[in-house]
Design an enzyme around this catalytic site. Structure first.
Site, PDB file in Angstrom:
ATOM      1  CD  GLU A 235      -2.620  -1.037   2.361  1.00  0.00           C
ATOM      2  OE1 GLU A 235      -2.773  -0.244   3.130  1.00  0.00           O
ATOM      3  OE2 GLU A 235      -4.055  -1.945   1.688  1.00  0.00           O
ATOM      4  CD  GLU A 339      -3.832  -6.939   2.964  1.00  0.00           C
ATOM      5  OE1 GLU A 339      -2.438  -6.538   2.926  1.00  0.00           O
ATOM      6  OE2 GLU A 339      -4.670  -5.557   3.143  1.00  0.00           O
TER       7      GLU A 339
END
Length: 488
Positions: A235, A339
């Site tokens: 991220e 994810e």
């Protein structure tokens, strides 16, 4: 979505696939095609005892040719992407919870995920490079300020995580496609001098940080844990209260081009598969793919792009079109879901069916838009949705109540299993067309020649549909709020 009010614990013995009964469909008329005599139907349905259950009684003995009936047409001659695998993340949290289980429960858990016959046959895994939010504490593998990595040691991981990884690989038959991800460089390498709360990698530490990845891979492989690939940063556009680090598109490109790619190549690790982005679907073409994949000097280091589903965090729609856009723009690069989880843990919702349907909708759409593999987040969490050192608790497909030595199988586990058990590595996606929006479906041809068609019914009513390929046509009933895998 409906929810199941009574929490129940499903033993792994359910995966022995005993036949289950269910309501029959309408009386059928004759068809031009005959039903496939070798078909097998496996079903999971809300408000029933069907959990990955062999349910050939849902095949209609004779067929119906109603007008406007739902139809799925499969054409194995029209093929698309190769399949890498399905699995979940073996985090510190998962490993710490696993260690608290009795030996019998540990064995049950491992078989539930990684055994291809009695479990759901996970073939893909992810793990973290030092700590992430799903660790009990923040830690790194070096002493503070050690730019030369002279103190590098993975001793921390030998207590919980490495033993679980080894057992998972063994249970999976000796092979597990494992990729690794960092959440943050050590604090001293960042402009905020903090392993948490975002910050940016300082230029003077770029080479040290690239060396850190190589060291991690080398040390894990010395333990007998092969590393298939890595993402550059988890991220990279999110400043979090936990381990995080920000990369602009140009920053990630330059780090890969000038440091990480050459470093792995120079240290004999050039065949490791490097994945860019590792963040939400919605912005991956504009914020990463266009910049990185259009530059041949950096694209040569990138196997593909990874993505998450958290663009839906505040109720927004999943942006499946972004997956298709990247695939269409760069068909030689791979798409990997790296994810996803259901957030906002609440133990009263272990059996909330909507959590499973979120998985089914996302997996089917991601595969149909070109994704080659799909990775869930934590494979195991405790009765509190952790451990997590910043209180960012969430759901996992299996939870352990460590006070009772019990495993709790959620509907998510079974919905994922409809894909992971029946679609095997090196399968090839084939064309499957649904003639209306009642059902969702995707199909893969496995290396053994068998086809697996996954069908999801998110509606409140059972549906009779026809499944047609080049040689047969079969009519099948799918219950309300159900997932089916048809193998033929």
């Amino acid at each position: 979505m409906k929810s199941v009010s009574n929490l129940f614990i499903v033993p792994i013995l359910i995966l022995q696939f005993s036949c289950s009964s269910s309501k029959k469909g309408e009386t059928a008329k004759s068809l031009a095609f005959h039903p496939n005599p070798k078909i097998e139907v496996y079903t999971t349905a809300e408000n029933s005892d069907l959990r990955l259950s062999l349910s050939n009684d849902l095949i209609l003995k004779s067929s119906t040719d109603q007008k406007n009936s739902t139809a799925i047409t499969v054409d194995e001659m029209k093929t698309y992407q190769n399949f890498l695998g399905i699995g979940g993340a073996i985090t510190d949290a998962s490993a710490e919870v696993f260690a608290k289980l009795s030996p019998a429960k540990q064995k049950e858990f491992l078989k539930a995920y990684y055994d291809k016959k009695t479990g759901i046959g996970y073939s893909l895994a992810r793990t973290n490079i030092h700590s992430c939010d799903f660790s009990s504490e923040s830690y790194t593998y070096i002493q503070e300020g050690d730019k030369e990595l002279k103190t590098f040691s993975i001793e921390h991981d030998r207590k919980y995580r490495i033993p679980l990884l080894k057992k998972a690989i063994e249970t999976a038959g000796g092979k597990l496609t494992l990729f690794v991800s960092p959440w943050s460089p050590p604090a001293f390498m960042k402009d905020n001098n903090d392993i948490l709360h975002g910050g940016v990698l300082l230029p003077e530490f770029a080479q040290s940080w690239a060396n850190y990845y190589a060291k991690f891979i080398e040390e894990y492989e010395k333990e007998g844990i092969p590393i298939w690939g890595l993402t550059i940063q988890n991220e990279p556009m999110a400043t979090q209260s936990w381990e995080s680090c920000i990369y602009t598109p140009e920053g990630e490109r330059d780090f890969l081009k000038n440091f990480l790619g050459p470093t792995l190549e120079n240290q004999g690790l050039g065949k490791k598969n490097i994945i860019i982005w590792d963040h939400n679907r919605g912005e991956m073409l504009e914020k990463r793919a266009n910049l990185v994949f259009s530059d041949p000097e950096v694209a040569k280091y990138a196997w593909g792009i990874g993505f998450h589903w958290y663009e839906t965090w505040n109720g927004g729609p999943p942006k499946f079109e972004s997956v298709a856009n990247v695939h269409n723009a760069f068909p030689d690069k791979n798409l990997l879901f790296t994810e996803g989880c259901n957030e906002r843990f609440d133990a009263k919702k272990y059996q909330f069916w909507g959590n499973a349907e979120r998985y089914g909708i996302n997996m089917i759409n991601d595969f149909n838009n070109g994704t080659v593999g799909w990775t869930d987040w934590n494979i195991l969490l405790d009765q509190n949705g952790g451990p997590n050192h910043v209180g960012n608790f969430c759901f996992a497909p299996i939870h352990a109540d460590t006070t009772k030595d019990e495993l709790i199988y959620t509907p998510m586990y079974y919905y994922i299993g409809h894909f992971s058990k029946f679609i095997r590595p090196d399968a090839k996606r084939i064309q499957g067309i649904v003639n209306d929006k009642t059902l969702l479906s995707t199909s893969f041809k496995n290396p053994d020649g068998k086809t697996a068609t996954i069908v999801m019914n998110p509606s409140d009513k059972e549906v009779i549909y026809s499944l047609t390929n080049r040689t047969s046509k079969t009519n099948i009933t799918i219950p309300a709020h159900a997932m089916q895998t048809i193998v033929y």
